[in-house]
Design a protein around this motif. Structure first.
Motif, mmCIF file in Angstrom:
data_model
loop_
_atom_site.group_PDB
_atom_site.id
_atom_site.type_symbol
_atom_site.label_atom_id
_atom_site.label_comp_id
_atom_site.label_asym_id
_atom_site.label_seq_id
_atom_site.Cartn_x
_atom_site.Cartn_y
_atom_site.Cartn_z
ATOM 1 N N GLN A 248 0.820 -1.203 0.000
ATOM 2 C CA GLN A 248 0.000 0.000 0.000
ATOM 3 C C GLN A 248 0.860 1.262 0.000
ATOM 4 O OE1 GLN A 248 -3.251 0.467 -0.349
ATOM 5 N NE2 GLN A 248 -2.990 2.672 -0.186
ATOM 6 N N GLU A 249 1.997 1.210 0.688
ATOM 7 C CA GLU A 249 2.889 2.376 0.762
ATOM 8 C C GLU A 249 3.341 2.831 -0.618
ATOM 9 O OE1 GLU A 249 3.242 -0.403 2.529
ATOM 10 O OE2 GLU A 249 3.027 0.218 4.603
ATOM 11 N N LEU B 16 1.599 2.886 -3.261
ATOM 12 C CA LEU B 16 0.501 3.611 -3.892
ATOM 13 C C LEU B 16 0.217 4.958 -3.230
ATOM 14 C CD1 LEU B 16 -1.921 0.601 -4.374
ATOM 15 C CD2 LEU B 16 -0.388 1.615 -6.067
ATOM 16 N N SER B 17 0.551 5.091 -1.964
ATOM 17 C CA SER B 17 0.224 6.313 -1.239
ATOM 18 C C SER B 17 1.432 7.236 -1.021
ATOM 19 C CB SER B 17 -0.404 5.964 0.108
ATOM 20 O OG SER B 17 0.500 5.192 0.882
ATOM 21 N N TYR B 18 2.610 6.834 -1.463
ATOM 22 C CA TYR B 18 3.825 7.618 -1.254
ATOM 23 C C TYR B 18 3.766 8.944 -2.006
ATOM 24 C CZ TYR B 18 8.747 8.971 -1.515
ATOM 25 O OH TYR B 18 9.926 9.654 -1.436
ATOM 26 N N VAL B 19 4.048 10.017 -1.307
ATOM 27 C CA VAL B 19 4.148 11.342 -1.914
ATOM 28 C C VAL B 19 5.570 11.838 -1.651
ATOM 29 C CG1 VAL B 19 3.288 13.703 -1.910
ATOM 30 C CG2 VAL B 19 1.706 11.801 -1.501
ATOM 31 N N ASN C 210 4.461 9.790 -12.723
ATOM 32 C CA ASN C 210 3.259 10.353 -12.123
ATOM 33 C C ASN C 210 3.489 11.655 -11.375
ATOM 34 O OD1 ASN C 210 1.760 8.115 -13.055
ATOM 35 N ND2 ASN C 210 2.522 6.930 -11.333
#
Length: 127
Positions: A20-21, A23-26, A48
């Motif tokens: 999940q990290e 996909l959510s990493y900024v 992205n």
């Protein structure tokens, strides 16, 4: 290679193949670009993320100068990487893009498949 599949997966993927990290990493600004003394910089993350106006202008300039260059979708997405690698030398960026595309077309004529026993063993070992 247009339209061909470069990777063939026949075995089921593990349930947690992508954490999940991922996909959510900024990323922070300093993670995206490395700045050096003298004002030089290098982009480290392309996927992205919005390009800055300088990068967008360089891509536009490259595309305008190379209307005769047929690039696959995969290679079009990498134009800025090659411009950066060539230190903004658009002729060198073109040469590198052409060479890479030629290699990819030759190397991936047959899809990489998990039916290959050596590759399957490497995947089982976590490589």
């Amino acid at each position: 290679m247009s339209g061909q599949v470069a990777l063939e997966v026949t075995h089921p993927l593990p349930k947690f193949v992508l954490p999940q990290e991922a996909l959510s990493y900024v990323p922070r600004d300093k993670d995206i670009k490395q700045h050096f003394k003298g004002g030089d910089w290098e982009r480290k993350i392309y996927c992205n993320l919005q390009l800055d106006p300088f990068e967008e202008e360089k891509i536009h300039e490259f595309v305008q100068q190379n209307t005769d260059l047929p690039l696959t979708r995969t290679m079009r997405a990498r134009i800025m990487r090659y411009i950066s690698h060539s230190r903004n030398d658009l002729a060198k960026a073109r040469q590198c893009l052409e060479e890479t595309q030629k290699w990819r077309n030759e190397f991936f004529q047959t899809p990489v498949s998990d039916r290959d026993e050596k590759l399957l063993e490497a995947l089982r070992l976590g490589f």
